[in-house]
Design a protein around this motif. Structure first.
Motif, PDB file in Angstrom:
ATOM      1  N   SER A 121       0.840  -1.203   0.000  1.00 21.23           N
ATOM      2  CA  SER A 121       0.000   0.000   0.000  1.00 21.23           C
ATOM      3  C   SER A 121       0.870   1.246   0.000  1.00 21.23           C
ATOM      4  N   GLU A 122       0.305   2.306  -0.510  1.00 21.45           N
ATOM      5  CA  GLU A 122       0.918   3.643  -0.433  1.00 21.45           C
ATOM      6  C   GLU A 122      -0.042   4.498   0.363  1.00 21.45           C
ATOM      7  N   SER A 123       0.432   5.083   1.419  1.00 18.84           N
ATOM      8  CA  SER A 123      -0.484   5.870   2.252  1.00 18.84           C
ATOM      9  C   SER A 123       0.165   7.156   2.732  1.00 18.84           C
ATOM     10  N   VAL A 124      -0.684   8.048   3.157  1.00 19.95           N
ATOM     11  CA  VAL A 124      -0.220   9.259   3.848  1.00 19.95           C
ATOM     12  C   VAL A 124      -1.040   9.342   5.123  1.00 19.95           C
ATOM     13  N   HIS A 125      -0.363   9.435   6.246  1.00 18.71           N
ATOM     14  CA  HIS A 125      -1.146   9.529   7.476  1.00 18.71           C
ATOM     15  C   HIS A 125      -0.641  10.640   8.383  1.00 18.71           C
ATOM     16  N   LEU A 126      -1.555  11.104   9.175  1.00 14.60           N
ATOM     17  CA  LEU A 126      -1.233  12.160  10.123  1.00 14.60           C
ATOM     18  C   LEU A 126      -0.500  11.549  11.312  1.00 14.60           C
ATOM     19  N   ASP A 129     -15.844   9.941  15.238  1.00 12.39           N
ATOM     20  CA  ASP A 129     -14.867  11.009  15.033  1.00 12.39           C
ATOM     21  C   ASP A 129     -14.225  10.922  13.654  1.00 12.39           C
ATOM     22  N   THR A 130     -14.757  10.021  12.818  1.00 10.78           N
ATOM     23  CA  THR A 130     -14.158   9.823  11.508  1.00 10.78           C
ATOM     24  C   THR A 130     -15.231   9.556  10.465  1.00 10.78           C
ATOM     25  N   GLN A 131     -15.007  10.077   9.274  1.00 10.43           N
ATOM     26  CA  GLN A 131     -15.821   9.662   8.135  1.00 10.43           C
ATOM     27  C   GLN A 131     -14.912   8.895   7.182  1.00 10.43           C
ATOM     28  N   ILE A 132     -15.376   7.736   6.766  1.00  9.27           N
ATOM     29  CA  ILE A 132     -14.537   6.869   5.940  1.00  9.27           C
ATOM     30  C   ILE A 132     -15.082   6.826   4.519  1.00  9.27           C
ATOM     31  N   THR A 133     -14.200   7.011   3.561  1.00 13.23           N
ATOM     32  CA  THR A 133     -14.541   6.832   2.156  1.00 13.23           C
ATOM     33  C   THR A 133     -13.691   5.672   1.644  1.00 13.23           C
ATOM     34  N   PHE A 134     -14.298   4.745   0.956  1.00 19.61           N
ATOM     35  CA  PHE A 134     -13.507   3.595   0.507  1.00 19.61           C
ATOM     36  C   PHE A 134     -14.013   3.061  -0.827  1.00 19.61           C
ATOM     37  N   ALA A 156      -9.931   6.439   2.691  1.00 17.78           N
ATOM     38  CA  ALA A 156      -9.545   7.747   3.222  1.00 17.78           C
ATOM     39  C   ALA A 156     -10.376   8.022   4.462  1.00 17.78           C
ATOM     40  N   ASP A 157      -9.735   8.477   5.499  1.00 19.88           N
ATOM     41  CA  ASP A 157     -10.418   8.817   6.746  1.00 19.88           C
ATOM     42  C   ASP A 157     -10.304  10.307   6.981  1.00 19.88           C
ATOM     43  N   ALA A 158     -11.440  10.945   7.183  1.00 14.12           N
ATOM     44  CA  ALA A 158     -11.433  12.380   7.479  1.00 14.12           C
ATOM     45  C   ALA A 158     -11.948  12.579   8.895  1.00 14.12           C
ATOM     46  N   THR A 159     -11.280  13.435   9.634  1.00 15.04           N
ATOM     47  CA  THR A 159     -11.734  13.685  11.002  1.00 15.04           C
ATOM     48  C   THR A 159     -13.019  14.519  10.980  1.00 15.04           C
ATOM     49  N   THR A 160     -13.910  14.238  11.896  1.00 18.28           N
ATOM     50  CA  THR A 160     -15.146  15.026  11.994  1.00 18.28           C
ATOM     51  C   THR A 160     -15.028  16.071  13.100  1.00 18.28           C
ATOM     52  N   ARG A 161     -13.848  16.137  13.682  1.00 14.06           N
ATOM     53  CA  ARG A 161     -13.669  17.068  14.802  1.00 14.06           C
ATOM     54  C   ARG A 161     -12.491  17.996  14.558  1.00 14.06           C
ATOM     55  N   ASP A 162     -12.534  19.139  15.207  1.00 13.14           N
ATOM     56  CA  ASP A 162     -11.411  20.068  15.148  1.00 13.14           C
ATOM     57  C   ASP A 162     -10.373  19.672  16.196  1.00 13.14           C
ATOM     58  N   ALA A 205      -5.068   5.916   1.727  1.00  8.20           N
ATOM     59  CA  ALA A 205      -4.218   4.824   1.238  1.00  8.20           C
ATOM     60  C   ALA A 205      -4.808   4.186  -0.008  1.00  8.20           C
ATOM     61  N   THR A 206      -3.916   3.745  -0.875  1.00 10.91           N
ATOM     62  CA  THR A 206      -4.320   2.886  -1.989  1.00 10.91           C
ATOM     63  C   THR A 206      -3.671   1.527  -1.766  1.00 10.91           C
TER      64      THR A 206
END
Lengths: 196, 310
Positions: free
Chosen positions: B96-101, B255-260, B272-278, B293-294
């Protein structure tokens, strides 16, 4: 001296379930400590509760000739923690790694971010060495080192012969010392190892 | 007590429960104990009649959503995939190739550093008692915290070594999918929902996706995962002949929205996971993608790198 009272309370709880509270109250803190050391504090309260609920459900299997319930509870806790970890692994979103720096001794490959060069390097080596142990050897080592259980108690907890516990612990300690001395982290992927 | 024992004790420091911890344990224990054993009531004729009526209404009113329809079609495809026998010395392989916080704090410091880290992961899984090898290669981090470059250096460039491949092996590793023996979506969903924390569809989706992420899951299990996803409240983002891209609908408890993106054979291709919080302290707002990630579909290979001396 709590041992004989443990067996009596568990046996009595088969008729009178409230008696199991004695076991819960006596060992709740010990099991919580055990759980936190293995999975960190976030879910520790829930997992600790699960340990006692499972113990309650299978109390009829308790060997009443064993007066001390602690090894039995550690054995159950080991299984509950393993179950929890399996679920956590499949739930784990690296997005949720915000501020997570807890080091999981049995995590498959932790992505935890830790800082501080020397201390971290040493900790990293220790954690890497620990992860490289077989699961049983690691469980034996941690029960001996962290919970200070005897060979006999570990054998009861993990349902294995005392001789096997002894050899497992020796093997684990030797392996850890070797890895800690040498350092096993290597760099560079073997070209021949690339998937075809 | 050996020196090694002392080091282990330092690695896993003692954590005595506070009164608040005890309160949480007690509450969880009492609640779960109260549910043991499960009470069952006999089905009365009146109750049965109501249930039959509700079921009949349900059949006439409800039609499958587009998500459900697409995934249900995939279930059969996934289940019919033929897998070659895995012989001794054969590995499952995926990358996999990913970018994470990543977020780091200095030792004893309140200062916090946030950065994005690109990572390539290669995984070789040898089924049944074998060795799993993980190779990770980090890229150059992107510092997010204002003035963070100085912090990053001061923290000792934590957590990454750009361009360096770290290879480790583990004998006892078991992918979560290897411990799940379920081909029935209802059973699988019940199992995934069992922990009290898995209380939303987003969390169930995350758990289900975990089973097919970098995974040696069987065709039956992949089909069951598709079946679980089909029953969740998801949004259809995109659809091709053999893939669907879906998105979870987070609740206040998420706390996360997931797109897959998932392929018809149950292979996860993208997440892809996007945070729902600040997160004000590190300057991250809701909607920020904290992980993307792919994935290459899992396949077999005969070779894996030697991490050295094993």
């Amino acid at each position: 001296m709590t041992g004989p009272r443990d067996a009596a309370a568990i046996v009595a709880s088969l008729e009178n379930p409230e008696r199991f509270d004695e076991i819960y109250r006596r060992y709740r803190d010990d099991i919580f400590r055990f759980v936190v050391r293995r999975i960190g504090p976030d879910d520790a309260a829930d997992v600790t509760a699960d340990v006692f609920v499972r113990a309650f459900r299978i109390r009829h299997r308790y060997d009443s000739s064993r007066p001390d319930a602690r090894p039995w509870l550690y054995g159950i806790a080991t299984n509950v923690v393993g179950d929890h970890r399996r679920r956590m692994r499949i739930r784990r979103s690296r997005a949720a790694s915000i501020a997570v720096t807890w080091l999981e001794p049995e995590a498959e490959f932790t992505d935890s971010v830790v800082a501080g060069a020397d201390a971290v390097a040493q900790r990293d080596r220790l954690a890497t060495a620990l992860r490289s142990l077989g699961r049983r050897d690691r469980q034996v080592l941690l029960l001996a080192a962290l919970e200070e259980l005897t060979y006999q108690q570990i054998a009861e907890a993990l349902d294995m012969p005392v001789g096997t516990v002894r050899s497992s612990l020796n093997r684990a300690r030797r392996h850890m010392r070797e890895l800690m001395t040498e350092g096993k982290r290597t760099t560079g992927v073997d070209e021949a190892g690339e998937p075809s | 007590m050996t020196d090694l024992d002392n080091q282990l004790r330092n690695l896993f420091p003692d954590h005595a429960p506070s009164e608040a911890d005890r309160g949480r344990i007690d509450a969880a224990y009492r609640t779960r104990l109260a549910a043991t054993p499960v009470r069952r009531w006999p089905l009365t004729a009146a109750t049965a009649a109501i249930l039959v009526a509700v079921a009949a209404i349900g059949v006439t009113i409800l039609t499958p959503s587009r998500v459900e329809a697409a995934l249900t079609e995939f279930v059969d495809i996934a289940r019919s995939v033929e897998v070659a026998d895995i012989e001794d010395g054969t590995f499952w392989y995926t990358e996999s190739e990913s970018v994470h916080l990543a977020v780091a704090q200095g030792p004893g410091s309140e200062e916090t550093l946030a950065y994005l880290l690109p990572v390539r992961r290669q995984i070789w899984i040898q089924p049944v008692g074998g060795v799993t090898v993980l190779a990770t290669t980090s890229g150059e981090p992107t510092i997010l915290t204002p003035g963070g470059t100085e912090l990053y250096e001061r923290f000792g460039r934590p957590g990454d070594r750009p361009g360096e491949t770290i290879t480790v092996a583990q004998e006892s590793y078991e992918h979560p999918a290897e411990g799940v023996d379920s081909s029935d979506p209802d059973d699988l969903e019940a199992w995934l929902r069992a922990p009290a924390q898995v209380d939303t569809d987003t969390k169930v989706a995350a758990a289900a996706l975990g089973l097919i992420t970098e995974s040696p899951a069987t065709p039956d299990l992949r089909a069951a995962v598709l079946g679980v996803l089909a029953a969740l409240d998801l949004t259809l983002v995109d659809e091709t002949e053999d893939t669907v891209t879906l998105q979870t609908r987070p609740t206040d408890a998420d706390d996360t929205q997931i797109t897959f993106t998932i392929r018809a054979d149950g292979q996860l291709l993208y997440r892809a996971d996007a945070t729902t919080r600040d997160f004000d302290d590190i300057g991250i707002e809701a909607g920020f993608v904290t992980f993307e990630a792919t994935y290459q579909p899992t396949r077999t290979t005969d070779t894996a790198p030697d991490p050295g001396g094993r």
